[in-house]
Motif scaffolding. Structure first.
Motif: not given
Length: 261
Positions: A216-229
């Motif tokens: 869920e990319m929208r969730f990752a964008r809205q809620v994460a403070n850091y994203v790991l690919f």
């Protein structure tokens, strides 16, 4: 046990000044000749919401299962609250696992137990909480996720989204220090995804430390403070949601995002 040069594996860190909850160093996981994790090092700070994204088969779920030793790493260490989980005996490990709530793709509720019993059995049997105290907490948590009216229902009477919310409540009832979510919406019908993500957003807003595998990319964008690919068992790129989604540096990240956004 393979020998690992930690100097060659960069440590991914959100940059938070909050206390360190978990330190993963040089994590490898092999299944026979298949190398699934190829050297992962990361820090998790209190109230971090770290979201792991990447293609299917990239090692995201294996990483999540390895940090609480549901899968035993081939090499590396996992320090949780300053204890190396990879060196603990089973009984000691179980004590620390109690403080890591795990929510799976499938809900794993006990079908023969009512919702109230699914939630209260672990606090009562594992932590020795009284029935009254466990039920009071369970009611409060169910009310929070809008499911108090399902108190006496069996899981087969619930929708997929309701089952997953109960699974989250079950994990929260143990008062975890951090929560691990392994693609918690992947088994849901599209119209049920939002109700589960809303609960997770609420937890993040309350400061719960979370490690989340999701598509869920929208969730990752809205809620994460850091994203790991993650791709092919390695962290290819990490950064804030703005950095990853709006200004990715690596060609592999750009290629992946072009297909999912």
């Amino acid at each position: 046990m393979k020998t690992v040069s930690l100097d060659k594996i960069p440590v991914v860190d959100s940059g938070s000044s909050a206390e360190l909850i978990m330190q993963v160093r040089g994590l490898y996981k092999d299944f026979g000749k298949l190398e699934v994790l190829k050297g992962i090092s990361l820090n998790v700070h209190k109230s971090d919401v770290l979201v792991l994204i990447g293609p299917s088969g990239s090692g995201k779920s294996t990483l999540l299962r390895s940090v609480n030793l549901l899968e035993k790493p081939t090499a590396g260490s996992v320090l949780f609250q300053q204890q190396d989980l990879t060196r603990l005996k089973k009984k000691e490990l179980c004590v620390h696992r109690e403080e890591m709530g795990m929510v799976f793709q499938q809900f794993n509720l006990f079908p023969h137990m009512k919702v109230k019993d699914n939630i209260t059995i672990s606090p009562r049997k594992v932590k020795g909480v009284s029935k009254e105290e466990a039920e009071e907490k369970a009611r409060d948590l169910l009310k929070r996720v809008g499911l108090l009216d399902k108190w006496d229902e069996y899981p087969n009477k619930l929708s997929g989204g309701q089952k997953q919310r109960v699974a989250i409540v079950r994990a929260l009832a143990m008062d975890p220090v951090m929560m691990l979510f392994d693609e918690p919406t992947s088994a849901l019908d599209p119209e049920m995804v939002g109700e589960v993500l809303d609960v997770m957003k609420s937890l993040a807003g309350d400061g719960m430390t979370m490690l989340v595998v999701t598509h869920e990319m929208r969730f990752a964008r809205q809620v994460a403070n850091y994203v790991l690919f993650i791709d092919e068992g390695r962290i290819v790129e990490a950064g804030t949601p703005d950095q990853i989604f709006d200004h990715p540096r690596m060609d592999r990240t750009k290629d992946f995002l072009s297909k999912v956004l």
